[in-house]
Design a protein around this motif. Structure first.
Motif, mmCIF file in Angstrom:
data_model
loop_
_atom_site.group_PDB
_atom_site.id
_atom_site.type_symbol
_atom_site.label_atom_id
_atom_site.label_comp_id
_atom_site.label_asym_id
_atom_site.label_seq_id
_atom_site.Cartn_x
_atom_site.Cartn_y
_atom_site.Cartn_z
ATOM 1 N N GLY A 108 0.817 -1.210 0.000
ATOM 2 C CA GLY A 108 0.000 0.000 0.000
ATOM 3 C C GLY A 108 0.848 1.255 0.000
ATOM 4 N N GLY A 109 0.257 2.325 0.458
ATOM 5 C CA GLY A 109 0.961 3.610 0.537
ATOM 6 C C GLY A 109 1.430 4.085 -0.822
ATOM 7 N N TRP A 110 2.620 4.644 -0.854
ATOM 8 C CA TRP A 110 3.196 5.164 -2.102
ATOM 9 C C TRP A 110 3.479 4.057 -3.110
ATOM 10 C CZ3 TRP A 110 2.541 10.018 -3.062
ATOM 11 C CH2 TRP A 110 2.499 10.935 -2.010
ATOM 12 N N LEU A 111 3.568 2.821 -2.637
ATOM 13 C CA LEU A 111 3.827 1.713 -3.557
ATOM 14 C C LEU A 111 2.669 1.486 -4.528
ATOM 15 C CD1 LEU A 111 5.602 -0.868 -1.210
ATOM 16 C CD2 LEU A 111 6.614 0.579 -2.979
ATOM 17 N N ILE A 114 6.430 -9.046 -11.336
ATOM 18 C CA ILE A 114 6.439 -10.400 -10.772
ATOM 19 C C ILE A 114 7.162 -10.395 -9.430
ATOM 20 C CG2 ILE A 114 7.375 -12.739 -11.064
ATOM 21 C CD1 ILE A 114 6.824 -12.307 -14.137
ATOM 22 N N ASN A 115 8.308 -9.741 -9.375
ATOM 23 C CA ASN A 115 9.063 -9.649 -8.117
ATOM 24 C C ASN A 115 8.354 -8.757 -7.102
ATOM 25 O OD1 ASN A 115 11.831 -11.087 -8.240
ATOM 26 N ND2 ASN A 115 11.523 -10.211 -10.271
ATOM 27 N N PHE A 116 7.658 -7.749 -7.592
ATOM 28 C CA PHE A 116 6.910 -6.838 -6.730
ATOM 29 C C PHE A 116 5.848 -7.607 -5.947
ATOM 30 C CE2 PHE A 116 3.766 -3.642 -5.707
ATOM 31 C CZ PHE A 116 4.518 -2.517 -5.429
ATOM 32 N N TYR A 117 5.020 -8.375 -6.661
ATOM 33 C CA TYR A 117 3.952 -9.110 -5.988
ATOM 34 C C TYR A 117 4.476 -10.307 -5.208
ATOM 35 C CZ TYR A 117 0.801 -6.034 -8.396
ATOM 36 O OH TYR A 117 0.156 -4.924 -8.842
ATOM 37 N N GLY A 118 5.685 -10.767 -5.549
ATOM 38 C CA GLY A 118 6.327 -11.816 -4.763
ATOM 39 C C GLY A 118 7.041 -11.260 -3.547
ATOM 40 N N LYS A 119 7.047 -9.938 -3.417
ATOM 41 C CA LYS A 119 7.703 -9.229 -2.312
ATOM 42 C C LYS A 119 9.151 -9.674 -2.146
ATOM 43 C CE LYS A 119 3.420 -8.430 0.193
ATOM 44 N NZ LYS A 119 2.698 -8.690 1.435
ATOM 45 N N LYS A 120 9.843 -9.811 -3.257
ATOM 46 C CA LYS A 120 11.231 -10.269 -3.251
ATOM 47 C C LYS A 120 12.171 -9.155 -2.784
ATOM 48 C CE LYS A 120 10.172 -14.230 -5.031
ATOM 49 N NZ LYS A 120 10.257 -15.451 -4.306
ATOM 50 N N SER A 121 13.210 -9.535 -2.085
ATOM 51 C CA SER A 121 14.163 -8.550 -1.560
ATOM 52 C C SER A 121 14.948 -7.844 -2.661
ATOM 53 C CB SER A 121 15.129 -9.227 -0.588
ATOM 54 O OG SER A 121 15.892 -10.215 -1.256
ATOM 55 N N ILE A 122 14.998 -8.423 -3.843
ATOM 56 C CA ILE A 122 15.724 -7.809 -4.952
ATOM 57 C C ILE A 122 14.947 -6.634 -5.564
ATOM 58 C CG2 ILE A 122 14.824 -9.309 -6.765
ATOM 59 C CD1 ILE A 122 17.679 -9.297 -7.949
ATOM 60 N N ILE A 148 15.393 3.862 -1.517
ATOM 61 C CA ILE A 148 16.565 3.758 -0.653
ATOM 62 C C ILE A 148 16.183 4.020 0.808
ATOM 63 C CG2 ILE A 148 18.759 4.886 -0.065
ATOM 64 C CD1 ILE A 148 19.200 5.246 -3.112
ATOM 65 N N LYS A 149 15.294 4.984 1.048
ATOM 66 C CA LYS A 149 15.008 5.444 2.410
ATOM 67 C C LYS A 149 13.727 4.897 3.046
ATOM 68 C CE LYS A 149 18.360 8.421 3.058
ATOM 69 N NZ LYS A 149 19.269 8.279 4.169
ATOM 70 N N SER A 150 12.798 4.412 2.261
ATOM 71 C CA SER A 150 11.470 4.080 2.775
ATOM 72 C C SER A 150 11.456 2.926 3.773
ATOM 73 C CB SER A 150 10.546 3.738 1.610
ATOM 74 O OG SER A 150 9.333 3.197 2.081
ATOM 75 N N GLU A 151 10.786 3.169 4.881
ATOM 76 C CA GLU A 151 10.586 2.123 5.887
ATOM 77 C C GLU A 151 9.670 1.035 5.334
ATOM 78 O OE1 GLU A 151 8.430 1.655 10.246
ATOM 79 O OE2 GLU A 151 9.018 3.654 9.564
ATOM 80 N N ARG A 152 8.619 1.445 4.614
ATOM 81 C CA ARG A 152 7.687 0.476 4.027
ATOM 82 C C ARG A 152 8.418 -0.456 3.071
ATOM 83 N NH1 ARG A 152 2.205 -0.071 3.315
ATOM 84 N NH2 ARG A 152 1.796 1.984 4.172
ATOM 85 N N VAL A 153 9.292 0.090 2.254
ATOM 86 C CA VAL A 153 10.045 -0.729 1.286
ATOM 87 C C VAL A 153 10.919 -1.729 2.037
ATOM 88 C CG1 VAL A 153 11.864 -0.670 -0.464
ATOM 89 C CG2 VAL A 153 9.968 0.955 -0.573
ATOM 90 N N LYS A 154 11.627 -1.266 3.057
ATOM 91 C CA LYS A 154 12.505 -2.153 3.818
ATOM 92 C C LYS A 154 11.712 -3.262 4.521
ATOM 93 C CE LYS A 154 16.267 1.018 4.629
ATOM 94 N NZ LYS A 154 16.106 2.441 4.734
ATOM 95 N N ASN A 155 10.524 -2.932 5.017
ATOM 96 C CA ASN A 155 9.710 -3.905 5.732
ATOM 97 C C ASN A 155 8.928 -4.851 4.826
ATOM 98 O OD1 ASN A 155 10.541 -2.885 8.183
ATOM 99 N ND2 ASN A 155 8.777 -1.552 8.422
ATOM 100 N N THR A 156 8.690 -4.430 3.596
ATOM 101 C CA THR A 156 7.870 -5.244 2.677
ATOM 102 C C THR A 156 8.713 -6.224 1.888
ATOM 103 O OG1 THR A 156 6.240 -3.476 2.505
ATOM 104 C CG2 THR A 156 6.216 -5.146 0.772
ATOM 105 N N PHE A 157 9.844 -5.792 1.397
ATOM 106 C CA PHE A 157 10.642 -6.618 0.485
ATOM 107 C C PHE A 157 11.829 -7.219 1.225
ATOM 108 C CE2 PHE A 157 8.522 -3.299 -1.966
ATOM 109 C CZ PHE A 157 7.719 -4.089 -2.758
ATOM 110 N N ILE A 158 11.517 -8.240 2.056
ATOM 111 C CA ILE A 158 12.551 -8.836 2.913
ATOM 112 C C ILE A 158 12.816 -10.293 2.600
ATOM 113 C CG2 ILE A 158 12.250 -7.254 4.851
ATOM 114 C CD1 ILE A 158 10.353 -9.295 6.094
#
Length: 168
Positions: free
Chosen positions: A21-24, A93-101, A157-167
């Motif tokens: 969600g959010g900006w994503l 595909i990687n986005f919906y798989g929430k891949k760390s890459i 690079i900075k988003s908390e949501r990005v770091k928490n989602t794609f792990i």
């Protein structure tokens, strides 16, 4: 020791915001929009390439519109349109798989798209006919993606949501 690390990763629950969600949401819309635009550009460019009259007018020495860069520029545009299209699908595909890459893929994407636009502009501006018809709109069409890319790169690079989602 290794199994302990694996168990810790399984039990890891991100702190703060996470999820797609959010900006994503804007990133998702942008990726789908990119796919649609790339498909349209691909058909537009390939129709020009396969229309013998247009192709001959641009690439034949006898034509008043001839320039040696026309053929290379059209081929460049088709190749990179397909590459960006395929890369966008791969990113989704990687986005919906929430891949760390995914953050790295999107940073590459946000560098690649304006770079391809700049190279295309430089190639086209070398052709006198294009240079004569240039109104400054093409340059604005380069500046906008560069600025957009800078914003999204910083976000990934900075988003908390990005770091928490794609792990994963």
């Amino acid at each position: 020791m290794e199994t302990k690390i694996i168990e810790e990763k399984k039990d890891y629950k991100p702190l703060g915001v996470s999820g797609l969600g959010g900006w994503l949401i804007l990133v998702q819309i942008g990726l789908y929009g990119t796919i649609v635009i790339q498909i349209m550009q691909f058909f537009q460019n390939t129709s020009m390439m396969f229309d013998t009259e247009v192709w001959t007018a641009l690439t034949s020495n006898e034509s008043e519109f001839y320039h040696p860069l026309w053929g290379a520029t059209v081929v460049f545009e088709i190749v990179f349109t397909l590459a960006i299209l395929i890369f966008s699908v791969y990113i989704l595909i990687n986005f919906y798989g929430k891949k760390s890459i995914l953050p790295r893929l999107l940073i590459i994407f946000y560098v690649l798209v304006p770079l391809v636009g700049i190279i295309d502009y430089v190639l086209l501006i070398q052709i006198p006919l294009v240079r004569e018809l240039e109104t400054g709109k093409s340059l604005r069409n380069i500046i906008r993606p560069v600025m957009t890319s800078a914003i999204w790169i910083a976000y990934f690079i900075k988003s908390e949501r990005v770091k928490n989602t794609f792990i994963k």
